[in-house]
Enzyme design. Structure first.
Site, short mmCIF file in Angstrom:
data_model
loop_
_atom_site.label_atom_id
_atom_site.label_comp_id
_atom_site.label_asym_id
_atom_site.label_seq_id
_atom_site.Cartn_x
_atom_site.Cartn_y
_atom_site.Cartn_z
CD GLU A 235 -1.12 1.07 3.45
OE1 GLU A 235 -2.32 1.20 3.24
OE2 GLU A 235 -0.53 1.62 4.39
CG HIS B 138 -1.55 5.19 2.66
ND1 HIS B 138 -1.86 6.53 2.58
CD2 HIS B 138 -0.76 5.06 3.75
CE1 HIS B 138 -1.27 7.18 3.58
NE2 HIS B 138 -0.61 6.31 4.31
CG HIS C 139 -2.46 -1.91 7.28
ND1 HIS C 139 -1.20 -2.11 6.76
CD2 HIS C 139 -2.70 -0.58 7.18
CE1 HIS C 139 -0.71 -0.97 6.37
NE2 HIS C 139 -1.58 -0.01 6.61
FE LIG Z 1 -0.83 1.94 6.40
#
Ligand SMILES: [Fe+2]
Length: 280
Positions: A40, A69, A152
């Site tokens: 990302e 992102h 994440h």
């Molecule tokens: Fe991140």
């Protein structure tokens, strides 16, 4: 034994170049069966494009995961529905492009990957990741016991909680987003391998992959600035996981810290002016 390499956040051109150059050699060195990488930050530190996704898949990555992102590059909206090997976090509301799970065939049976985003200190605040992944794991286990989870998130506590929550039901839970490799790799009692953060594939002399001076200056002055990806020496960081392909239990996990390319040069990519220090 199914051998999986999980690579932490790939940052910009130095990270991509290191992965593309080193992965064929690492595949031999570790007799890899399957490679997952968080991509990302691949596009100059902010998001990933369709082209860069294809470059990483061609380099030998089986599944590219992401996080907060994922929407930074506009061509990704349409591409997510065309390329199922690029995941976005599972816990978006229904109707979001793409998917947060995939199951792929390998020579050693089916392997599933799930990408989920934590909520503490993260934007946007998504649906409850624990409820979302509970249902996804139950469904995936009808197809395979070999399941890799990329969680994440910003906080160690939420990522450890996710690992403990899934212990015994998935093969591995690997943290991403903070870009700093943690030293807590372990196998939980139920057989799930865990590391709180896999680390970063990107420039070593940097702040989370970005050039040092602009970020130090930002913290000193509070003035807006561009934060280009740093150049120079890159490293590949992640985790190597050995899995019993029948039971899905992890047999081993070790941290990976491999040299990348030394030819990345100085900072070449500018993400433009942004008003806040970059988050990972
Ligand atoms: Fe991140």
């Amino acid at each position: 034994m199914l051998t999986v390499l999980f690579l932490g956040d790939i940052v910009g051109e130095p990270g991509r170049q290191a992965v593309i150059e080193r992965l064929p050699e690492l595949r031999e060195k570790y007799t890899l069966d399957f490679v997952v990488a968080n991509g990302e930050n691949a596009a100059a530190g902010r998001g990933i494009t369709s082209k860069l996704t294809i470059d990483l898949l061609r380099a030998g990555i089986s599944v590219v995961t992401s996080g907060d992102h994922i929407w930074d590059q506009k061509d990704i909206f349409g591409f997510l529905d065309l390329e199922p090997r690029l995941l976005r976090p599972l816990n978006y509301p229904k109707g979001a492009p793409g998917a947060g799970t995939i199951v792929l065939e390998t020579a050693k049976g089916k392997v599933g990957v799930i990408n989920v985003q934590a909520r503490t200190f993260m934007q946007p605040i998504l649906e409850n990741p624990f409820q979302a992944i509970d249902a996804a794991v139950n469904e995936m286990r009808r197809e395979t016991n070999c399941i890799i989870v990329d969680v994440h998130g910003e906080t160690t506590s939420e990522k450890i909680a996710m690992g403990r929550f899934l212990d015994g039901r998935v093969s591995a839970v690997l943290g991403t987003h903070t870009h700093v490799q943690t030293a807590d790799e372990q196998i939980f009692p139920g057989g799930t391998a865990f590391i709180c953060d896999a680390g970063m594939c990107g420039p070593v002399h940097s702040i989370l992959g970005r050039a040092i001076d602009p970020i130090v200056n930002r913290f000193q002055t509070n003035l807006p600035s561009a934060f280009p990806v740093a150049g120079g020496e890159a490293r590949l960081r992640g985790a190597l996981i050995g899995i019993d392909e029948t039971s899905g239990r992890a047999l081993r996990i070790s941290r990976i810290d491999e040299p990348g390319s030394n030819e990345s040069g100085t900072a070449t990519e500018s993400p433009g002016t942004i008003s806040e220090p970059p988050s990972a």
